[in-house]
Design an enzyme around this catalytic site. Structure first.
Site, PDB file in Angstrom:
ATOM      1  N   GLU A   1     -16.705  40.773  12.031  1.00 28.03           N
ATOM      2  CA  GLU A   1     -18.317  40.136  11.226  1.00 28.03           C
ATOM      3  C   GLU A   1     -19.156  39.613  11.759  1.00 28.03           C
ATOM      4  O   GLU A   1     -20.254  39.197  12.170  1.00 28.03           O
ATOM      5  CB  GLU A   1     -18.105  39.113   9.399  1.00 28.03           C
ATOM      6  CG  GLU A   1     -17.873  40.174   9.263  1.00 28.03           C
ATOM      7  CD  GLU A   1     -17.580  42.319   8.717  1.00 28.03           C
ATOM      8  OE1 GLU A   1     -19.062  42.549   9.394  1.00 28.03           O
ATOM      9  OE2 GLU A   1     -16.960  43.018   8.522  1.00 28.03           O
TER      10      GLU A   1
ATOM     11  N   TRP B   1     -20.348  41.057  15.108  1.00 25.99           N
ATOM     12  CA  TRP B   1     -21.188  41.897  15.054  1.00 25.99           C
ATOM     13  C   TRP B   1     -22.876  40.789  15.224  1.00 25.99           C
ATOM     14  O   TRP B   1     -23.344  41.710  15.669  1.00 25.99           O
ATOM     15  CB  TRP B   1     -21.157  42.516  13.394  1.00 25.99           C
ATOM     16  CG  TRP B   1     -20.365  43.667  12.803  1.00 25.99           C
ATOM     17  CD1 TRP B   1     -20.068  43.516  12.369  1.00 25.99           C
ATOM     18  CD2 TRP B   1     -21.236  45.103  13.153  1.00 25.99           C
ATOM     19  NE1 TRP B   1     -19.129  45.396  12.577  1.00 25.99           N
ATOM     20  CE2 TRP B   1     -19.959  45.905  13.185  1.00 25.99           C
ATOM     21  CE3 TRP B   1     -22.061  45.495  14.234  1.00 25.99           C
ATOM     22  CZ2 TRP B   1     -20.327  47.467  13.056  1.00 25.99           C
ATOM     23  CZ3 TRP B   1     -22.879  46.662  14.431  1.00 25.99           C
ATOM     24  CH2 TRP B   1     -21.372  48.081  13.495  1.00 25.99           C
TER      25      TRP B   1
ATOM     26  N   TRP C   1     -41.718  60.004   7.714  1.00 18.22           N
ATOM     27  CA  TRP C   1     -41.378  60.323   6.337  1.00 18.22           C
ATOM     28  C   TRP C   1     -41.982  60.159   5.428  1.00 18.22           C
ATOM     29  O   TRP C   1     -43.474  59.804   5.166  1.00 18.22           O
ATOM     30  CB  TRP C   1     -40.803  58.382   6.278  1.00 18.22           C
ATOM     31  CG  TRP C   1     -40.516  57.870   7.253  1.00 18.22           C
ATOM     32  CD1 TRP C   1     -40.765  57.441   8.509  1.00 18.22           C
ATOM     33  CD2 TRP C   1     -38.374  57.737   7.369  1.00 18.22           C
ATOM     34  NE1 TRP C   1     -39.843  57.021   9.791  1.00 18.22           N
ATOM     35  CE2 TRP C   1     -38.659  57.248   9.008  1.00 18.22           C
ATOM     36  CE3 TRP C   1     -38.208  58.077   6.481  1.00 18.22           C
ATOM     37  CZ2 TRP C   1     -37.671  56.889   9.003  1.00 18.22           C
ATOM     38  CZ3 TRP C   1     -36.588  58.067   6.807  1.00 18.22           C
ATOM     39  CH2 TRP C   1     -36.175  57.135   8.025  1.00 18.22           C
TER      40      TRP C   1
ATOM     41  N   ASN D   1     -23.391  42.338   1.480  1.00 22.39           N
ATOM     42  CA  ASN D   1     -23.580  43.396   2.449  1.00 22.39           C
ATOM     43  C   ASN D   1     -23.523  44.709   2.200  1.00 22.39           C
ATOM     44  O   ASN D   1     -24.026  46.073   2.824  1.00 22.39           O
ATOM     45  CB  ASN D   1     -22.478  43.564   3.594  1.00 22.39           C
ATOM     46  CG  ASN D   1     -22.955  44.340   4.764  1.00 22.39           C
ATOM     47  OD1 ASN D   1     -24.088  44.372   5.353  1.00 22.39           O
ATOM     48  ND2 ASN D   1     -21.147  45.169   5.028  1.00 22.39           N
TER      49      ASN D   1
ATOM     50  N   TRP E   1     -37.293  52.956   7.392  1.00 23.51           N
ATOM     51  CA  TRP E   1     -36.531  51.761   7.390  1.00 23.51           C
ATOM     52  C   TRP E   1     -37.829  51.127   7.821  1.00 23.51           C
ATOM     53  O   TRP E   1     -36.790  49.873   7.071  1.00 23.51           O
ATOM     54  CB  TRP E   1     -35.544  51.193   8.489  1.00 23.51           C
ATOM     55  CG  TRP E   1     -35.930  51.843   9.762  1.00 23.51           C
ATOM     56  CD1 TRP E   1     -36.012  53.318  10.195  1.00 23.51           C
ATOM     57  CD2 TRP E   1     -36.397  50.874  10.714  1.00 23.51           C
ATOM     58  NE1 TRP E   1     -36.907  52.995  11.662  1.00 23.51           N
ATOM     59  CE2 TRP E   1     -36.390  51.860  12.071  1.00 23.51           C
ATOM     60  CE3 TRP E   1     -36.090  49.517  10.567  1.00 23.51           C
ATOM     61  CZ2 TRP E   1     -36.786  50.910  13.154  1.00 23.51           C
ATOM     62  CZ3 TRP E   1     -36.504  48.861  11.370  1.00 23.51           C
ATOM     63  CH2 TRP E   1     -37.107  49.471  13.298  1.00 23.51           C
TER      64      TRP E   1
ATOM     65  N   TRP F   1     -30.445  47.683   9.254  1.00 24.42           N
ATOM     66  CA  TRP F   1     -31.927  48.850   8.422  1.00 24.42           C
ATOM     67  C   TRP F   1     -31.513  50.530   9.163  1.00 24.42           C
ATOM     68  O   TRP F   1     -31.826  51.819   8.715  1.00 24.42           O
ATOM     69  CB  TRP F   1     -32.609  48.086   8.715  1.00 24.42           C
ATOM     70  CG  TRP F   1     -33.227  47.573   6.873  1.00 24.42           C
ATOM     71  CD1 TRP F   1     -33.011  46.359   6.796  1.00 24.42           C
ATOM     72  CD2 TRP F   1     -33.677  48.369   6.100  1.00 24.42           C
ATOM     73  NE1 TRP F   1     -33.713  46.534   6.174  1.00 24.42           N
ATOM     74  CE2 TRP F   1     -33.765  47.796   4.909  1.00 24.42           C
ATOM     75  CE3 TRP F   1     -33.869  49.865   5.227  1.00 24.42           C
ATOM     76  CZ2 TRP F   1     -34.036  47.699   3.958  1.00 24.42           C
ATOM     77  CZ3 TRP F   1     -33.729  50.044   4.267  1.00 24.42           C
ATOM     78  CH2 TRP F   1     -33.744  49.296   3.065  1.00 24.42           C
TER      79      TRP F   1
HETATM   80  C1  LIG Z   1     -29.480  47.017   6.055  1.00 25.05           C
HETATM   81  C2  LIG Z   1     -29.331  45.730   6.631  1.00 25.05           C
HETATM   82  C3  LIG Z   1     -30.158  44.950   6.986  1.00 25.05           C
HETATM   83  C4  LIG Z   1     -29.122  43.228   6.766  1.00 25.05           C
HETATM   84  N1  LIG Z   1     -29.624  42.344   7.089  1.00 25.05           N
HETATM   85  C5  LIG Z   1     -30.054  41.079   7.828  1.00 25.05           C
HETATM   86  C6  LIG Z   1     -30.317  39.502   7.780  1.00 25.05           C
HETATM   87  O1  LIG Z   1     -31.399  39.653   8.206  1.00 25.05           O
HETATM   88  N2  LIG Z   1     -29.798  39.047   8.363  1.00 25.05           N
HETATM   89  C7  LIG Z   1     -28.548  38.560   8.552  1.00 25.05           C
HETATM   90  O2  LIG Z   1     -27.285  37.854   8.773  1.00 25.05           O
HETATM   91  N3  LIG Z   1     -27.154  39.492   8.269  1.00 25.05           N
HETATM   92  C8  LIG Z   1     -28.372  41.209   7.581  1.00 25.05           C
HETATM   93  N4  LIG Z   1     -27.546  41.794   7.543  1.00 25.05           N
HETATM   94  C9  LIG Z   1     -25.919  41.734   7.926  1.00 25.05           C
HETATM   95  C10 LIG Z   1     -24.820  41.867   6.581  1.00 25.05           C
HETATM   96  O3  LIG Z   1     -25.249  42.204   5.432  1.00 25.05           O
HETATM   97  C11 LIG Z   1     -24.868  39.889   5.951  1.00 25.05           C
HETATM   98  O4  LIG Z   1     -25.093  38.888   7.367  1.00 25.05           O
HETATM   99  C12 LIG Z   1     -23.663  39.376   4.954  1.00 25.05           C
HETATM  100  O5  LIG Z   1     -24.254  40.427   4.082  1.00 25.05           O
HETATM  101  C13 LIG Z   1     -23.950  37.920   5.448  1.00 25.05           C
HETATM  102  O6  LIG Z   1     -23.663  37.917   3.601  1.00 25.05           O
HETATM  103  P1  LIG Z   1     -21.956  36.630   4.382  1.00 25.05           P
HETATM  104  O7  LIG Z   1     -23.219  34.805   4.787  1.00 25.05           O
HETATM  105  O8  LIG Z   1     -21.507  36.105   3.226  1.00 25.05           O
HETATM  106  O9  LIG Z   1     -21.195  37.684   5.507  1.00 25.05           O
HETATM  107  P2  LIG Z   1     -19.270  37.167   5.807  1.00 25.05           P
HETATM  108  O10 LIG Z   1     -18.790  38.725   5.419  1.00 25.05           O
HETATM  109  O11 LIG Z   1     -19.271  36.036   5.243  1.00 25.05           O
HETATM  110  O12 LIG Z   1     -19.921  37.360   7.320  1.00 25.05           O
HETATM  111  C14 LIG Z   1     -19.467  36.282   8.185  1.00 25.05           C
HETATM  112  C15 LIG Z   1     -21.589  36.194   9.200  1.00 25.05           C
HETATM  113  O13 LIG Z   1     -20.817  37.795   9.779  1.00 25.05           O
HETATM  114  C16 LIG Z   1     -22.177  37.584  10.275  1.00 25.05           C
HETATM  115  N5  LIG Z   1     -22.302  39.443   9.511  1.00 25.05           N
HETATM  116  C17 LIG Z   1     -21.404  39.955   8.964  1.00 25.05           C
HETATM  117  N6  LIG Z   1     -22.091  41.406   9.086  1.00 25.05           N
HETATM  118  C18 LIG Z   1     -23.029  41.228  10.172  1.00 25.05           C
HETATM  119  C19 LIG Z   1     -23.655  42.519  10.441  1.00 25.05           C
HETATM  120  N7  LIG Z   1     -23.441  43.513   9.799  1.00 25.05           N
HETATM  121  N8  LIG Z   1     -24.620  42.524  11.193  1.00 25.05           N
HETATM  122  C20 LIG Z   1     -25.085  40.801  11.901  1.00 25.05           C
HETATM  123  N9  LIG Z   1     -23.907  39.893  11.976  1.00 25.05           N
HETATM  124  C21 LIG Z   1     -23.275  39.813  10.409  1.00 25.05           C
HETATM  125  C22 LIG Z   1     -23.505  37.243   9.510  1.00 25.05           C
HETATM  126  O14 LIG Z   1     -23.914  35.687   9.587  1.00 25.05           O
HETATM  127  C23 LIG Z   1     -22.749  36.267   7.927  1.00 25.05           C
HETATM  128  O15 LIG Z   1     -22.447  35.223   7.475  1.00 25.05           O
HETATM  129  C24 LIG Z   1     -27.785  43.311   7.467  1.00 25.05           C
HETATM  130  C25 LIG Z   1     -27.178  43.910   7.006  1.00 25.05           C
HETATM  131  C26 LIG Z   1     -27.737  45.616   6.244  1.00 25.05           C
HETATM  132  C27 LIG Z   1     -26.579  46.756   6.312  1.00 25.05           C
END
Ligand SMILES: Cc1cc2nc3c(=O)[nH]c(=O)nc-3n(C[C@H](O)[C@H](O)[C@H](O)COP(=O)(O)OP(=O)(O)OC[C@H]3O[C@@H](n4cnc5c(N)ncnc54)[C@H](O)[C@@H]3O)c2cc1C
Length: 468
Positions: A275, A278, A306, A341, A359, A382
């Protein structure tokens, strides 16, 4: 020796901060500054939720610096003007900062460098926000990766990076007479959800990381997709967003936890590391393909017509679509500034594929409400969900919200938490109350605003029209 200015932006911490560490090591006098730059504290850089969290994080940073004998200077205005002014006032020959990769921020850094150079000073920027920058991990043909899996494989093969040491105590006093705008005069109007925001600041970030790495991470592989599971994910994203937690610290501490976690915890640790990769992946996508800030990564999808309505968008925003998992997720976002997420993927796919709303509209709404709203990750997430991005779910993969709900909230615990109207509905009926008119009339919960099966067909036709 001339003082050196450290210009804070997305790095509001004293531990593991590359530019801050360099500034401290090179001079007897450190002048730490944050420029409250209204242009970059608004769309598309920072939404109201992040701004509020940032303001709390700045207050914590101010205290942390004070404990070490440093004073945070806060100035309001245009960084090109303010940094030159401050450098003249304190006699600094250089400003050090950590790089950000949003197109407008890159341009801002360039303008600041030019303004300082015209005044006989220099701007030096450092890699800090990511482990590897946009041109550091490339394919065999020298191009940026656009697919996550090979990118992650290439990334894992590279050496790790150790965190930078914590900022040391002030070596000498800052020049007299440097004015600072009181943070209290800049504090933005907090959104109603702010009462539910987690504590801000570096200390809170490190505590949350410690808690998660003590247990949650070892179950991350099984818990991360279930929004009702407490501690299933780290919820560290707001801290990564404003830089109260550094990526090198997170990865290094993960390795320590992993070493002590045994074979059972290994899978969770590996997936959590994915993650974090990512995060870097989407930052390098934004840096290499800046058009993703606002437009589809695949330009042909910019032609999509759209056809969704304002009324449907309003129902989605308010959590009144008649699809419980979607509505619970949106109500949670509105109330707390956070969304899990799995739910982000479900609601994003529902908006774009079932309601056929662009989106970009959803991205903007998320941006306004999310505590971790970040251009790179938000556009990436998105576009992944809409099927228009790098490495996207193909356009014909369309989540069925009721099946997603049944799979990831099987008892309906998350739904009941956020939709009081459905509190007494049993688990076998809770995903599709619309199928049961008697139940709906009892609960006052809305009936579905669209029929998923019908919308699915329309959406496929909409995508096919631009693919031909
Ligand atoms: C439609 C959509 C919009 C999103 N918008 C954002 C946003 O504006 N900002 C954001 O930080 N994340 C975004 N995410 C990614 C992800 O959903 C969040 O980072 C995550 O839910 C944060 O929760 P956590 O800290 O508990 O994550 P954990 O699951 O604990 O993951 C650890 C860290 O990894 C990073 N991470 C995890 N998944 C992703 C991912 N898919 N993309 C990028 N980084 C990731 C984050 O920094 C996160 O804190 C988005 C995902 C989707 C599907």
């Amino acid at each position: 020796m001339a003082p050196i200015i450290h210009w804070f932006w997305r790095d509001l911490r004293v531990l593991d901060n590359a530019a801050l560490h360099a500034a401290y090591s090179r001079s007897q006098t450190l002048v730490p500054v944050f420029i409250w730059d209204d242009t970059h504290l608004g769309w598309p850089h920072m939404g109201p939720a992040v701004r509020t969290f940032l303001s709390g994080s700045l207050a914590a940073l101010e205290k942390n610096l004070q404990l070490l004998g440093h004073r945070l200077i806060i100035r309001q205005g245009n960084p090109e003007v303010e940094l030159v002014r401050l450098a003249r006032e304190c006699g600094a020959s250089a400003v050090l900062t950590n790089r950000d990769y949003e197109p407008a921020t890159v341009a801002r850094e360039q303008r600041v460098a030019e303004a300082l150079a015209a005044d006989g000073r220099r701007l030096e920027s450092f890699k800090d926000l990511v482990i590897w920058e946009s041109r550091e991990v490339l394919t065999g043909t020298g191009n940026p990766y656009t697919i996550y899996t090979p990118y992650a494989r290439a990334r894992r093969a590279r050496a790790r990076q150790a965190p930078c040491p914590k900022l040391g105590a002030a070596k000498s006093a800052m020049p007299d007479g440097l004015t600072s705008v009181p943070l209290s005069s800049l504090t933005p109007t907090a959104p109603a959800a702010a009462a539910h925001y987690p504590p801000a600041g570096e200390h809170a970030a490190l505590e949350s990381l410690k808690t998660f790495l003590a247990s949650g991470v070892f179950r991350y592989d099984v818990g991360r997709d279930f929004p009702a599971v407490e501690g299933g994910t780290s919820q560290l994203s707001p801290h990564f967003r404003v830089g109260t937690l550094g990526i090198r610290t997170a990865l290094t501490r993960l390795e320590t936890a992993r070493a002590g976690g045994g074979a059972q915890g290994e899978n969770g640790c590996r997936i959590w590391e994915n993650e974090l990769i990512w995060r870097d992946f989407y930052m390098q996508v934004l840096a290499n393909f800046p058009h993703v800030a606002g437009s589809c990564f695949r330009p042909e999808y910019d032609q999509i017509q759209w056809s969704g309505t304002k009324e449907h968008f309003a129902a989605w925003c308010a959590g009144r679509t008649g699809y419980p998992i979607v509505d619970a997720a949106m109500r949670c976002l509105n109330a707390t500034g956070f969304m899990h997420n799995r739910l982000r993927m479900i609601v994003a796919m529902f908006l774009t594929k079932d309601l056929m709303i662009s989106w970009q509209q959803g991205e903007r709404y998320f941006f306004e409400h999310l505590l971790d709203g970040d251009l790179a990750a938000n556009s990436g997430g998105w576009q992944w969900s809409a099927g228009t991005g790098t490495d996207a779910a193909p356009y014909f993969r369309i989540f069925n919200p009721a099946s997603q709900g049944a799979k990831f909230d099987p008892e309906g615990a998350f739904i009941r938490r956020w939709i009081p109207e459905l509190r007494d509905v049993p688990a076998d009926l809770i995903q599709c109350p619309g199928d049961n008119p008697l139940l709906l009339s009892r609960t006052r919960y809305p009936s579905p605003i669209v029929d998923h099966a019908v919308q699915r067909g329309k959406c496929l036709a909409m995508f096919k029209a631009v693919r031909q």
